[in-house]
Write a protein that holds these residues in place. Structure first.
Motif, PDB file in Angstrom:
ATOM      1  N   VAL A 117      25.727 -64.853  -1.322  1.00  0.00           N
ATOM      2  CA  VAL A 117      26.728 -64.124  -0.241  1.00  0.00           C
ATOM      3  C   VAL A 117      27.266 -65.091   0.383  1.00  0.00           C
ATOM      4  CG1 VAL A 117      26.899 -62.649   1.388  1.00  0.00           C
ATOM      5  CG2 VAL A 117      25.062 -62.042   0.268  1.00  0.00           C
ATOM      6  N   LYS A 118      28.732 -65.335   0.286  1.00  0.00           N
ATOM      7  CA  LYS A 118      29.750 -66.406   0.811  1.00  0.00           C
ATOM      8  C   LYS A 118      30.330 -65.854   2.155  1.00  0.00           C
ATOM      9  CE  LYS A 118      29.969 -68.829  -3.402  1.00  0.00           C
ATOM     10  NZ  LYS A 118      31.063 -69.653  -4.165  1.00  0.00           N
ATOM     11  N   ASP A 119      30.742 -66.629   2.923  1.00  0.00           N
ATOM     12  CA  ASP A 119      31.610 -66.163   3.977  1.00  0.00           C
ATOM     13  C   ASP A 119      33.228 -66.095   4.269  1.00  0.00           C
ATOM     14  OD1 ASP A 119      32.380 -68.480   4.291  1.00  0.00           O
ATOM     15  OD2 ASP A 119      31.922 -69.485   6.522  1.00  0.00           O
ATOM     16  N   ASP A 120      33.789 -65.503   4.577  1.00  0.00           N
ATOM     17  CA  ASP A 120      35.592 -65.518   4.207  1.00  0.00           C
ATOM     18  C   ASP A 120      35.801 -66.402   3.971  1.00  0.00           C
ATOM     19  OD1 ASP A 120      35.220 -62.595   5.432  1.00  0.00           O
ATOM     20  OD2 ASP A 120      35.353 -63.515   7.577  1.00  0.00           O
ATOM     21  N   PHE A 121      35.451 -67.806   3.810  1.00  0.00           N
ATOM     22  CA  PHE A 121      35.732 -68.865   3.354  1.00  0.00           C
ATOM     23  C   PHE A 121      35.243 -69.693   2.173  1.00  0.00           C
ATOM     24  CE2 PHE A 121      36.637 -69.381   8.122  1.00  0.00           C
ATOM     25  CZ  PHE A 121      37.924 -69.712   8.132  1.00  0.00           C
ATOM     26  N   GLY A 122      34.307 -68.776   1.477  1.00  0.00           N
ATOM     27  CA  GLY A 122      34.040 -69.164   0.834  1.00  0.00           C
ATOM     28  C   GLY A 122      32.330 -69.756   0.457  1.00  0.00           C
ATOM     29  N   ARG A 123      32.108 -70.090   2.089  1.00  0.00           N
ATOM     30  CA  ARG A 123      30.501 -71.406   1.992  1.00  0.00           C
ATOM     31  C   ARG A 123      29.419 -70.373   1.867  1.00  0.00           C
ATOM     32  NH1 ARG A 123      33.385 -72.892   8.059  1.00  0.00           N
ATOM     33  NH2 ARG A 123      33.274 -70.738   8.413  1.00  0.00           N
ATOM     34  N   PHE A 124      28.630 -71.342   1.723  1.00  0.00           N
ATOM     35  CA  PHE A 124      26.951 -71.080   1.742  1.00  0.00           C
ATOM     36  C   PHE A 124      27.255 -71.029   2.976  1.00  0.00           C
ATOM     37  CE2 PHE A 124      22.634 -72.133   2.171  1.00  0.00           C
ATOM     38  CZ  PHE A 124      21.718 -71.004   0.936  1.00  0.00           C
ATOM     39  N   LEU A 125      25.951 -69.877   3.718  1.00  0.00           N
ATOM     40  CA  LEU A 125      25.386 -68.860   4.559  1.00  0.00           C
ATOM     41  C   LEU A 125      24.573 -70.029   5.022  1.00  0.00           C
ATOM     42  CD1 LEU A 125      26.789 -65.852   4.570  1.00  0.00           C
ATOM     43  CD2 LEU A 125      27.215 -66.948   6.448  1.00  0.00           C
ATOM     44  N   ALA A 126      24.124 -69.597   6.250  1.00  0.00           N
ATOM     45  CA  ALA A 126      22.930 -70.276   7.333  1.00  0.00           C
ATOM     46  C   ALA A 126      21.516 -69.619   6.118  1.00  0.00           C
ATOM     47  CB  ALA A 126      22.310 -70.340   8.222  1.00  0.00           C
ATOM     48  N   THR A 127      22.103 -68.386   6.821  1.00  0.00           N
ATOM     49  CA  THR A 127      21.284 -67.022   7.024  1.00  0.00           C
ATOM     50  C   THR A 127      20.722 -66.927   5.772  1.00  0.00           C
ATOM     51  OG1 THR A 127      23.359 -65.248   6.564  1.00  0.00           O
ATOM     52  CG2 THR A 127      22.346 -65.846   9.143  1.00  0.00           C
ATOM     53  N   GLU A 128      21.114 -67.948   4.646  1.00  0.00           N
ATOM     54  CA  GLU A 128      21.029 -66.878   2.938  1.00  0.00           C
ATOM     55  C   GLU A 128      20.001 -68.279   2.566  1.00  0.00           C
ATOM     56  OE1 GLU A 128      22.545 -65.630  -0.144  1.00  0.00           O
ATOM     57  OE2 GLU A 128      22.791 -63.457   2.206  1.00  0.00           O
ATOM     58  N   SER A 129      20.196 -69.016   3.661  1.00  0.00           N
ATOM     59  CA  SER A 129      19.154 -70.294   2.677  1.00  0.00           C
ATOM     60  C   SER A 129      17.489 -69.990   2.944  1.00  0.00           C
ATOM     61  CB  SER A 129      19.119 -71.097   3.984  1.00  0.00           C
ATOM     62  OG  SER A 129      18.680 -71.293   5.255  1.00  0.00           O
ATOM     63  N   ILE A 130      16.677 -70.919   2.398  1.00  0.00           N
ATOM     64  CA  ILE A 130      14.976 -70.457   2.719  1.00  0.00           C
ATOM     65  C   ILE A 130      14.691 -70.807   3.816  1.00  0.00           C
ATOM     66  CG2 ILE A 130      14.700 -72.526   1.935  1.00  0.00           C
ATOM     67  CD1 ILE A 130      12.493 -71.659   0.190  1.00  0.00           C
ATOM     68  N   ALA A 131      15.363 -72.593   4.314  1.00  0.00           N
ATOM     69  CA  ALA A 131      14.958 -72.509   5.478  1.00  0.00           C
ATOM     70  C   ALA A 131      15.362 -71.065   7.115  1.00  0.00           C
ATOM     71  CB  ALA A 131      15.693 -73.873   5.998  1.00  0.00           C
TER      72      ALA A 131
END
Length: 435
Positions: A117-131
């Motif tokens: 899932v990406k945010d409104d700017f098309g960025r990879f979200l921290a909440t999507e990360s395994i970390a």
């Protein structure tokens, strides 16, 4: 020098071993597939393969470093003393996890190539990360794992002198717009005035005109203050100026204006200067090339570093474009709304192209905190506490701490009160002993 025995020397394997051993731990590493050469080596050596040869220092290898392309990989994160890791490899290994496979997964940003899932700017979200999902985003785990590996090697090879590195700071000053009111041109100033009036922001309306007529200092013009800080610091600041065309997303000054050019040249006399690429340059190579050439014309030298607008990355295209233009460093890797280590490391690393299976010449400097994220805390004490926590994490592994501030962060605007003190804490942290 560390000699690694393995059944297959792949680009992935060489890439991650060189990051962990050479860039983090400071010693050289070489590889062999010949058992005789491995046995004859009389210094640091480990076997990294499926089966242990004898009673040597052995790490059972995960398949990811011998794969090509993207595969469906099972990730099972587990606790490991004060941190976490994945790719558990059983009791026979000298360390319980394949840290090289896990490090490669994080450094290559493997997960960012997978559906997400990406945010409104098309960025990879921290909440999507395994970390984030497994609560280790706040730690530079790749560096922590490397030090655990070093400690295990010390036990096996007590006579070997391991080098020590020192903690450092690389302050980033982002300049999306050098001035709040100045040099905006008649139409933009008129439009801004109307906006102030319609919103009943009479103070802003008043300040706009007294700044334009030279009766008050522009609040975003903090460059004298920052340069004075640079003169007092042993760490070189890196400025990123936006010189792209005016658009919905980018609202800087026209780069053809003489005063703006003079400002960039003046800053470049004291600090390093890079290019903050415009939003539309992210997907348009010709715009990116135009901005790069324009910045080189201003600073009168080859452009060394870039930072993408809005911290947006389109992997691998964003980095491939920089490589084609021979930009050597990028400072985009990080999260705008989260503190932490997006690639798991506080050591600069090279971009690995998963499609072409090669280590590229582009060095990635991942940033760990942006000023905006500290606005979540209302009190200065909470901001200081949060800042010191991330500094402490980097210090424990003697890494490179990269904070991102903006020119307006040092203004007297209410929301940025106390940020000068936070910046001082960052600079002073480099004069204290590492942990």
């Amino acid at each position: 020098m560390l000699l690694v025995y393995t059944h297959n020397i792949t680009p992935r394997l060489k890439y991650v071993f060189k990051h962990v051993c050479t860039r983090v731990l400071g010693f050289e590493v070489s590889f062999t597939t010949k058992v005789e050469e491995f046995i004859a080596h009389d210094s640091l050596k480990i076997s990294y393969t499926k089966q242990q040869l004898s009673n040597e220092f052995f790490i059972k290898s995960h398949e990811i470093l011998y794969d090509q392309g993207l595969n469906d990989i099972e990730i099972n994160v587990q606790p490991w003393k004060q941190t976490k890791c994945f790719f558990f490899n059983g009791e026979k290994s000298a360390i319980p996890f394949d840290i090289f496979a896990a490090s490669f997964y994080l450094l290559s940003r493997y997960e960012e190539y997978l559906p997400h899932v990406k945010d409104d700017f098309g960025r990879f979200l921290a909440t999507e990360s395994i970390a984030f999902k497994h609560n280790f985003l706040h730690q530079p785990v790749v560096d922590i794992w490397a030090y655990k590996f070093r400690d295990a090697l010390k036990t096996q090879f007590p006579d070997f002198e391991f080098p020590e590195r020192t903690y450092s700071v690389k302050p980033i000053i982002d300049v999306p717009s050098p001035y709040h009111f100045k040099l905006k041109g008649v139409m933009r100033s008129f439009g801004g005035s109307l906006k102030d009036l319609f919103k009943f922001e009479f103070k802003s309306f008043y300040n706009r005109f007294i700044v334009i007529f030279g009766l008050k200092h522009d609040p975003y013009d903090t460059f004298k203050y920052i340069i004075n800080k640079q003169k007092q610091s042993k760490f070189k600041f890196l400025f990123f100026f936006l010189i792209g065309d005016f658009s919905t997303y980018d609202k800087s000054i026209n780069p053809n204006k003489r005063k703006f050019v003079s400002l960039i040249k003046h800053v470049a006399d004291y600090c390093e200067v890079g290019l903050k690429t415009s939003f539309f340059a992210l997907d348009n190579f010709s715009i990116l090339k135009k901005e790069k050439l324009k910045m080189e014309d201003i600073i009168n030298t080859t452009l060394k570093a870039s930072r993408q607008s809005f911290s947006k990355l389109n992997l691998p295209e964003s980095y491939r474009n920089l490589i084609e233009l021979e930009v050597l460093e990028d400072y985009t890797m990080g999260y705008v709304n989260q503190i932490g280590f997006r690639a798991g490391s506080c050591t600069p690393f090279f971009f690995y192209d998963l499609d072409y299976e090669i280590q590229t010449p582009l060095k990635i400097h991942s940033y760990h905190i942006m000023d905006y994220v500290l606005l979540k805390h209302h009190s200065l004490l909470d901001k200081i506490k949060t800042l010191n926590e991330v500094i402490s994490e980097v210090k424990q592994v003697n890494g490179e701490f990269i904070p991102v501030f903006h020119n307006y962060t040092f203004s007297d605007i209410e929301r940025w009160k106390g940020f000068k003190e936070l910046f001082n804490i960052i600079l002073e942290s480099g004069h204290e002993k590492s942990m």
